[in-house]
Write a protein that holds these residues in place. Structure first.
Motif, PDB file in Angstrom:
ATOM      1  N   ALA A 109       0.899  -1.006   0.144  1.00 43.58           N
ATOM      2  CA  ALA A 109       0.026   0.163   0.144  1.00 43.58           C
ATOM      3  C   ALA A 109       1.044   1.143  -0.038  1.00 43.58           C
ATOM      4  O   ALA A 109       2.163   1.186   0.398  1.00 43.58           O
ATOM      5  CB  ALA A 109      -0.925   0.068   1.184  1.00 43.58           C
ATOM      6  N   VAL A 110       0.306   2.256  -0.281  1.00 40.58           N
ATOM      7  CA  VAL A 110       1.203   3.547  -0.457  1.00 40.58           C
ATOM      8  C   VAL A 110       0.272   4.818   0.062  1.00 40.58           C
ATOM      9  O   VAL A 110      -0.790   5.002   0.319  1.00 40.58           O
ATOM     10  CB  VAL A 110       1.513   3.971  -1.877  1.00 40.58           C
ATOM     11  CG1 VAL A 110       2.463   3.011  -2.387  1.00 40.58           C
ATOM     12  CG2 VAL A 110       0.292   4.111  -2.892  1.00 40.58           C
ATOM     13  N   GLU A 111       0.827   5.589   0.774  1.00 38.51           N
ATOM     14  CA  GLU A 111       0.773   6.947   1.277  1.00 38.51           C
ATOM     15  C   GLU A 111       0.978   8.184   0.311  1.00 38.51           C
ATOM     16  O   GLU A 111       2.492   8.077   0.102  1.00 38.51           O
ATOM     17  CB  GLU A 111       0.941   7.162   2.631  1.00 38.51           C
ATOM     18  CG  GLU A 111       0.143   6.067   3.836  1.00 38.51           C
ATOM     19  CD  GLU A 111      -1.028   6.380   4.220  1.00 38.51           C
ATOM     20  OE1 GLU A 111      -1.599   7.378   3.568  1.00 38.51           O
ATOM     21  OE2 GLU A 111      -1.461   5.926   5.023  1.00 38.51           O
ATOM     22  N   TYR A 112       0.174   9.049  -0.011  1.00 36.70           N
ATOM     23  CA  TYR A 112       0.867  10.392  -0.664  1.00 36.70           C
ATOM     24  C   TYR A 112      -0.386  11.334  -0.416  1.00 36.70           C
ATOM     25  O   TYR A 112      -1.696  11.068  -0.550  1.00 36.70           O
ATOM     26  CB  TYR A 112       1.076  10.137  -2.198  1.00 36.70           C
ATOM     27  CG  TYR A 112      -0.094   9.467  -2.875  1.00 36.70           C
ATOM     28  CD1 TYR A 112      -0.795  10.530  -3.567  1.00 36.70           C
ATOM     29  CD2 TYR A 112      -0.406   8.046  -3.029  1.00 36.70           C
ATOM     30  CE1 TYR A 112      -1.989   9.829  -4.429  1.00 36.70           C
ATOM     31  CE2 TYR A 112      -1.374   7.705  -3.745  1.00 36.70           C
ATOM     32  CZ  TYR A 112      -1.935   8.695  -4.625  1.00 36.70           C
ATOM     33  OH  TYR A 112      -3.072   7.981  -5.548  1.00 36.70           O
ATOM     34  N   PRO A 120      -5.587  -5.133  -3.921  1.00 34.12           N
ATOM     35  CA  PRO A 120      -7.046  -5.630  -3.486  1.00 34.12           C
ATOM     36  C   PRO A 120      -6.699  -6.994  -2.387  1.00 34.12           C
ATOM     37  O   PRO A 120      -7.659  -6.866  -1.468  1.00 34.12           O
ATOM     38  CB  PRO A 120      -7.062  -6.356  -4.819  1.00 34.12           C
ATOM     39  CG  PRO A 120      -6.631  -5.696  -5.990  1.00 34.12           C
ATOM     40  CD  PRO A 120      -5.469  -5.133  -5.324  1.00 34.12           C
ATOM     41  N   VAL A 121      -5.765  -7.497  -2.180  1.00 36.64           N
ATOM     42  CA  VAL A 121      -5.433  -8.467  -1.125  1.00 36.64           C
ATOM     43  C   VAL A 121      -4.773  -7.907  -0.114  1.00 36.64           C
ATOM     44  O   VAL A 121      -5.043  -8.534   0.979  1.00 36.64           O
ATOM     45  CB  VAL A 121      -4.592  -9.739  -1.922  1.00 36.64           C
ATOM     46  CG1 VAL A 121      -3.152  -9.140  -1.811  1.00 36.64           C
ATOM     47  CG2 VAL A 121      -4.617 -11.043  -1.104  1.00 36.64           C
ATOM     48  N   TYR A 122      -4.458  -6.692   0.034  1.00 37.77           N
ATOM     49  CA  TYR A 122      -3.662  -6.191   1.142  1.00 37.77           C
ATOM     50  C   TYR A 122      -4.951  -5.758   2.193  1.00 37.77           C
ATOM     51  O   TYR A 122      -6.132  -5.420   1.733  1.00 37.77           O
ATOM     52  CB  TYR A 122      -3.153  -4.737   0.915  1.00 37.77           C
ATOM     53  CG  TYR A 122      -2.623  -3.786   2.035  1.00 37.77           C
ATOM     54  CD1 TYR A 122      -1.105  -4.010   2.116  1.00 37.77           C
ATOM     55  CD2 TYR A 122      -3.449  -3.167   2.723  1.00 37.77           C
ATOM     56  CE1 TYR A 122      -0.616  -3.174   3.310  1.00 37.77           C
ATOM     57  CE2 TYR A 122      -2.708  -2.375   3.990  1.00 37.77           C
ATOM     58  CZ  TYR A 122      -1.400  -2.592   4.010  1.00 37.77           C
ATOM     59  OH  TYR A 122      -0.834  -1.697   5.085  1.00 37.77           O
ATOM     60  N   ARG A 152       3.205  -5.476   3.849  1.00 39.37           N
ATOM     61  CA  ARG A 152       2.462  -6.094   5.055  1.00 39.37           C
ATOM     62  C   ARG A 152       2.520  -7.806   4.492  1.00 39.37           C
ATOM     63  O   ARG A 152       2.591  -7.999   3.423  1.00 39.37           O
ATOM     64  CB  ARG A 152       1.075  -5.882   5.116  1.00 39.37           C
ATOM     65  CG  ARG A 152       0.485  -6.728   6.263  1.00 39.37           C
ATOM     66  CD  ARG A 152      -1.063  -6.203   6.392  1.00 39.37           C
ATOM     67  NE  ARG A 152      -1.346  -4.749   6.835  1.00 39.37           N
ATOM     68  CZ  ARG A 152      -1.363  -4.456   7.937  1.00 39.37           C
ATOM     69  NH1 ARG A 152      -0.908  -5.398   9.085  1.00 39.37           N
ATOM     70  NH2 ARG A 152      -1.461  -3.222   8.435  1.00 39.37           N
ATOM     71  N   HIS A 153       2.690  -8.676   5.735  1.00 38.95           N
ATOM     72  CA  HIS A 153       2.582 -10.134   5.460  1.00 38.95           C
ATOM     73  C   HIS A 153       1.876 -10.530   6.571  1.00 38.95           C
ATOM     74  O   HIS A 153       1.845 -10.088   7.650  1.00 38.95           O
ATOM     75  CB  HIS A 153       3.951 -10.724   5.579  1.00 38.95           C
ATOM     76  CG  HIS A 153       3.939 -11.947   4.890  1.00 38.95           C
ATOM     77  ND1 HIS A 153       3.365 -13.280   5.429  1.00 38.95           N
ATOM     78  CD2 HIS A 153       4.736 -12.335   3.699  1.00 38.95           C
ATOM     79  CE1 HIS A 153       3.796 -14.328   4.743  1.00 38.95           C
ATOM     80  NE2 HIS A 153       4.520 -13.694   3.683  1.00 38.95           N
TER      81      HIS A 153
END
Length: 267
Positions: A109-112, A120-122, A152-153
């Protein structure tokens, strides 16, 4: 250092300034306002993105916040991004490809700005349906600069995953973590809470010897090292991560016990 007085106060938010219910106690607000009224800036230094600063802005309405672990400087009064040290697409593409090659079940995922994008799976833990949150492909996410990359895992132990990310990323970028989950926060090379706080302090003509910083997790270590080595005070919460406690000059009470306010009141 019994008569030492800070000329700038920097504090983490989650697990430090904020109680478990995401609020700031009245006693803490009063103590921070007392210092501010005496001309001492209060800086929020957090892993949170700007979009998670709306509620705290209603309580602490002034000053600059260091967001995304140092990548973003946010003016709280105008709710305006002042500066952003971004991860560039070439680095994003390299890091995500290498992490997925080593551990295929790594999701990103990203933040901006005020936006958040995830595969989709995150599985986001917060703000699942909030404004600015949307699903995107990895190719879309790494095509433009971002303030922070999240990896993430869902099954690997937290420490094992963070160690893997640190090995894979190396000197390409900066890896921190502030979660009990297997979640790595990746910023541009050299960007930490320390660099963000240092920028704000310099604007006020303040060096590390005159700064007190509060924190509870490993993403605060760089800031602790900066103030400790410069002669300031690095104050860990009583419940802080062992690695942060090892970097502290002082220890105060927990966030539930208004540890930040108690320490400031003692000075």
């Amino acid at each position: 250092m019994s008569d030492w007085q800070p000329r700038l106060i920097a504090t983490d938010m989650d697990g430090t300034l904020l109680r478990g219910n995401d609020t700031v106690s009245d006693a803490t607000v009063v103590e921070l306002e007392r210092w501010r009224s005496e001309g001492v800036p209060v800086v929020l230094a957090t892993g949170r993105p700007p979009r998670w600063m709306v509620r705290i802005r209603e309580v602490l309405r002034h000053g600059t916040a260091v967001c995304c672990n140092g990548a973003v400087l946010l003016d709280l009064a105008g709710f305006e991004v002042l500066e952003e040290d971004a991860l560039e697409p070439a680095v994003l593409q390299q890091v995500t490809a290498e992490l997925r090659r080593h551990q295929p079940d790594t999701w990103f995922a990203v933040e901006y700005g005020l936006e958040f994008r995830h595969e989709p799976v995150y599985q986001p833990r917060w703000d699942v349906d909030a404004p600015g949150v949307a699903v995107a492909t990895l190719e879309e996410m790494v095509a433009a600069p971002v303030a922070k990359l999240l990896a993430r895992h869902e099954t690997l132990p937290r420490n094992d995953f963070i160690a893997l990310v640190e090995r894979v990323v190396g000197e390409t970028a900066t890896v921190t973590n502030s979660s009990t989950d297997a979640l790595a926060e990746i910023s541009a090379r050299g960007v930490t809470k320390a660099t963000g706080i240092a920028k704000v302090a310099a604007e006020h003509g303040v060096g590390p010897e005159d700064v007190v910083v509060f924190g509870d997790m490993p993403n605060d270590i760089a800031a602790f090292d900066w103030v400790r080595e410069g002669g300031g005070r690095a104050v860990a919460m009583a419940h802080a991560h062992p690695d942060l406690l090892a970097a502290a000059t002082d220890v105060t009470g927990t966030n539930e016990d208004d540890g930040v306010a108690a320490f400031l009141a003692s000075l």
